[in-house]
Design a protein around this motif. Sequence first.
Motif, PDB file in Angstrom:
ATOM      1  N   ILE A 158       0.802  -1.215   0.272  1.00 16.21           N
ATOM      2  CA  ILE A 158      -0.361   0.033  -0.009  1.00 16.21           C
ATOM      3  C   ILE A 158       1.251   0.857   0.285  1.00 16.21           C
ATOM      4  O   ILE A 158       2.058   1.355   0.887  1.00 16.21           O
ATOM      5  CB  ILE A 158      -0.830  -0.412   1.318  1.00 16.21           C
ATOM      6  CG1 ILE A 158      -2.075  -0.721   1.143  1.00 16.21           C
ATOM      7  CG2 ILE A 158      -1.639   0.999   1.070  1.00 16.21           C
ATOM      8  CD1 ILE A 158      -2.874  -1.517   2.139  1.00 16.21           C
ATOM      9  N   THR A 159       0.748   2.473  -0.912  1.00 16.86           N
ATOM     10  CA  THR A 159       1.681   3.235  -0.873  1.00 16.86           C
ATOM     11  C   THR A 159       0.522   4.322  -1.131  1.00 16.86           C
ATOM     12  O   THR A 159       1.374   5.260  -0.349  1.00 16.86           O
ATOM     13  CB  THR A 159       2.439   3.291  -2.530  1.00 16.86           C
ATOM     14  OG1 THR A 159       1.041   3.206  -3.399  1.00 16.86           O
ATOM     15  CG2 THR A 159       2.696   2.400  -3.007  1.00 16.86           C
ATOM     16  N   SER A 160      -0.828   4.377  -0.378  1.00 16.19           N
ATOM     17  CA  SER A 160      -1.194   5.980   0.776  1.00 16.19           C
ATOM     18  C   SER A 160      -2.763   5.385   0.566  1.00 16.19           C
ATOM     19  O   SER A 160      -3.310   4.059  -0.355  1.00 16.19           O
ATOM     20  CB  SER A 160      -1.175   6.410  -1.028  1.00 16.19           C
ATOM     21  OG  SER A 160      -2.241   6.912  -2.308  1.00 16.19           O
ATOM     22  N   SER A 161      -3.509   5.965   0.811  1.00 13.79           N
ATOM     23  CA  SER A 161      -4.355   5.681   1.203  1.00 13.79           C
ATOM     24  C   SER A 161      -5.429   7.030   1.317  1.00 13.79           C
ATOM     25  O   SER A 161      -4.942   7.710   1.569  1.00 13.79           O
ATOM     26  CB  SER A 161      -5.106   4.747   2.156  1.00 13.79           C
ATOM     27  OG  SER A 161      -5.342   5.871   3.395  1.00 13.79           O
ATOM     28  N   ASN A 162      -6.852   6.806   0.812  1.00 17.99           N
ATOM     29  CA  ASN A 162      -7.708   8.417   0.549  1.00 17.99           C
ATOM     30  C   ASN A 162      -9.027   7.459   0.924  1.00 17.99           C
ATOM     31  O   ASN A 162      -9.690   6.945  -0.227  1.00 17.99           O
ATOM     32  CB  ASN A 162      -6.744   8.668  -0.449  1.00 17.99           C
ATOM     33  CG  ASN A 162      -8.023  10.115  -0.610  1.00 17.99           C
ATOM     34  OD1 ASN A 162      -8.860  10.861  -0.068  1.00 17.99           O
ATOM     35  ND2 ASN A 162      -7.828  10.519  -1.834  1.00 17.99           N
ATOM     36  N   GLY A 163      -9.587   8.301   2.038  1.00 21.61           N
ATOM     37  CA  GLY A 163     -10.856   7.759   2.236  1.00 21.61           C
ATOM     38  C   GLY A 163     -12.059   6.011   2.519  1.00 21.61           C
ATOM     39  O   GLY A 163     -12.594   6.473   1.454  1.00 21.61           O
TER      40      GLY A 163
ATOM     41  N   GLY B  74       2.098   1.591   3.609  1.00 21.53           N
ATOM     42  CA  GLY B  74       3.372   0.603   4.625  1.00 21.53           C
ATOM     43  C   GLY B  74       2.919  -1.003   3.823  1.00 21.53           C
ATOM     44  O   GLY B  74       4.041  -2.212   4.473  1.00 21.53           O
ATOM     45  N   ASP B  75       1.416  -1.507   4.465  1.00 20.35           N
ATOM     46  CA  ASP B  75       0.977  -2.510   4.208  1.00 20.35           C
ATOM     47  C   ASP B  75       1.817  -3.681   3.397  1.00 20.35           C
ATOM     48  O   ASP B  75       1.389  -2.915   1.708  1.00 20.35           O
ATOM     49  CB  ASP B  75      -0.372  -2.503   4.724  1.00 20.35           C
ATOM     50  CG  ASP B  75      -0.508  -2.746   6.377  1.00 20.35           C
ATOM     51  OD1 ASP B  75       0.142  -3.005   7.418  1.00 20.35           O
ATOM     52  OD2 ASP B  75      -1.401  -2.576   6.627  1.00 20.35           O
TER      53      ASP B  75
ATOM     54  N   ASN C 219       5.341  -1.281   9.030  1.00 23.48           N
ATOM     55  CA  ASN C 219       6.943  -1.445   7.923  1.00 23.48           C
ATOM     56  C   ASN C 219       7.503  -0.938   7.949  1.00 23.48           C
ATOM     57  O   ASN C 219       8.134  -0.810   6.798  1.00 23.48           O
ATOM     58  CB  ASN C 219       5.930  -3.100   6.736  1.00 23.48           C
ATOM     59  CG  ASN C 219       5.372  -3.985   7.287  1.00 23.48           C
ATOM     60  OD1 ASN C 219       5.385  -4.342   8.267  1.00 23.48           O
ATOM     61  ND2 ASN C 219       4.303  -4.125   6.503  1.00 23.48           N
ATOM     62  N   LEU C 220       8.023  -0.135   8.627  1.00 18.25           N
ATOM     63  CA  LEU C 220       9.057   0.992   8.558  1.00 18.25           C
ATOM     64  C   LEU C 220      10.296   0.534   8.839  1.00 18.25           C
ATOM     65  O   LEU C 220      10.324  -0.315   9.821  1.00 18.25           O
ATOM     66  CB  LEU C 220       8.912   1.821   8.928  1.00 18.25           C
ATOM     67  CG  LEU C 220       9.657   3.522   8.550  1.00 18.25           C
ATOM     68  CD1 LEU C 220       8.874   3.959   7.704  1.00 18.25           C
ATOM     69  CD2 LEU C 220       8.615   4.470   9.684  1.00 18.25           C
TER      70      LEU C 220
ATOM     71  N   GLU D  90       2.363   9.098   2.173  1.00 17.11           N
ATOM     72  CA  GLU D  90       2.387   8.722   0.945  1.00 17.11           C
ATOM     73  C   GLU D  90       3.653   8.039  -0.156  1.00 17.11           C
ATOM     74  O   GLU D  90       5.549   8.916   0.316  1.00 17.11           O
ATOM     75  CB  GLU D  90       1.927   9.844  -0.216  1.00 17.11           C
ATOM     76  CG  GLU D  90       1.463   8.985  -1.834  1.00 17.11           C
ATOM     77  CD  GLU D  90       1.188  10.147  -3.005  1.00 17.11           C
ATOM     78  OE1 GLU D  90       0.565   9.741  -3.668  1.00 17.11           O
ATOM     79  OE2 GLU D  90       1.237  11.273  -2.046  1.00 17.11           O
ATOM     80  N   LEU D  91       3.460   7.139   0.037  1.00 22.75           N
ATOM     81  CA  LEU D  91       5.234   6.148  -0.736  1.00 22.75           C
ATOM     82  C   LEU D  91       5.859   6.288  -1.405  1.00 22.75           C
ATOM     83  O   LEU D  91       4.558   6.709  -2.410  1.00 22.75           O
ATOM     84  CB  LEU D  91       4.786   4.787   0.010  1.00 22.75           C
ATOM     85  CG  LEU D  91       5.038   4.139   1.488  1.00 22.75           C
ATOM     86  CD1 LEU D  91       4.849   2.347   1.255  1.00 22.75           C
ATOM     87  CD2 LEU D  91       6.616   4.435   1.972  1.00 22.75           C
ATOM     88  N   PHE D  92       6.760   6.030  -1.794  1.00 21.39           N
ATOM     89  CA  PHE D  92       7.128   6.639  -3.499  1.00 21.39           C
ATOM     90  C   PHE D  92       8.443   5.575  -3.476  1.00 21.39           C
ATOM     91  O   PHE D  92       9.049   5.409  -2.621  1.00 21.39           O
ATOM     92  CB  PHE D  92       7.789   7.947  -3.493  1.00 21.39           C
ATOM     93  CG  PHE D  92       7.286   9.146  -2.896  1.00 21.39           C
ATOM     94  CD1 PHE D  92       6.115   9.099  -3.919  1.00 21.39           C
ATOM     95  CD2 PHE D  92       6.743   9.558  -2.082  1.00 21.39           C
ATOM     96  CE1 PHE D  92       5.261  10.068  -4.218  1.00 21.39           C
ATOM     97  CE2 PHE D  92       5.849  10.459  -1.774  1.00 21.39           C
ATOM     98  CZ  PHE D  92       5.258  11.283  -3.014  1.00 21.39           C
TER      99      PHE D  92
END
Length: 320
Positions: free
Chosen positions: A9-14, A51-52, A95-96, A227-229
């Motif tokens: 998962i790189t981002s989440s929105n609503g 990050g999941d 998971n950092l 947000e993950l890049f």
Amino acid sequence: MEYRNNGKITSSNGGLYSILLDNEGTPLSGKTVVCRARGVFRHEKKSPLVGDSVGVVYDDSSFNEDMIPSPEGAGIVIDSINERYNELIRPPLANLDLMFVVMAAKRPEPSLFTADKLISICEFNKIEPVIVIGKSELDPERAESLAEVYRLAGFRVFVLSCFEGNGVEEFASYVKSALVGRTAAFAGLSGVGKSTLLNLVFPELKLSTGEVSRKTERGRHTTRKVELFQSCGGFIADTPGFSMLDFERFDFFSKEDLPETFREFDDCIGNCRYTKCTHTKEEGCAVLEKLREGRIAPSRHESFLALYDILKQKHSWDTK
Ligand SMILES: Nc1nc2c(ncn2[C@@H]2O[C@H](COP(=O)(O)OP(=O)(O)OP(=O)(O)O)[C@@H](O)[C@H]2O)c(=O)[nH]1
Ligand SMILES: [Mg+2]
Ligand SMILES: [Zn+2]
């Protein structure tokens, strides 16, 4: 036909998640899909986090003949969340491996307590903290003295200025090599320059940056979501800066766990006169002795005392 693919998962929105699918040979492998999670996660109170690592299920209705996934994730769903090796509440990430704790020499005024709390949370969760002192051109002496506090404690420290460029190249090459196979995040107060620095290291990101209010000298919360890049064989996250207030409001671990989250106490633990030494005021405390010798920075021990007090109160609520 039904397909199963793992991804991150790189981002989440609503309630909608963007997931980069691993290369596993299904039609959408290697692509980013947007989808929802199965309702069961809501009942289990375990919602997916950026990050999941997740398992995704989809079928032939989920993409068109050009293999473009449906934009709102029709027919695609998060089916499982793989076990996390850590998870943080703020910034909300799972998971950092690495955390860049960013402070400014000035504007906003550095909060050592906030930085030390963040560092302790990282240490507790086995996330390597790396300290970045930015905006060094605004007060080079202050930047250097802050750096000294954290070098003394045994951290890797970078002093830099995005405006004048000093220190940026060295930092960029460190980030790029440290990222291979890992997930890292930038965290710190709003306005310290996290997004500005990320843009210098990874110009392709083109992140928005904001101003610092002249009057309050606080940031304006420009970055709104985590947000993950993907870059350099790993992932890097920009995160919304916290204000001091919201960061104070959550609890983390117990006071017994606190000393081991101060790495400069390591060689003292076990050497105090009392086995139950709290390292706050006892006679014959090896930590206090090291502090007196100038080998622990006073501000670090002050943060320890402040965190100890918070955790002590937390304990008394829990047992009431
Ligand atoms: N003087 C100075 N200002 C800087 C430097 N780096 C960034 N800034 C400024 O600091 C302000 C805040 O920068 P951002 O990158 O948006 O800060 P941020 O940490 O991402 O803030 P949030 O997204 O709100 O958490 C902007 O006006 C930047 O131009 C620097 O090296 N020196
Ligand atoms: Mg930002
Ligand atoms: Zn002690």
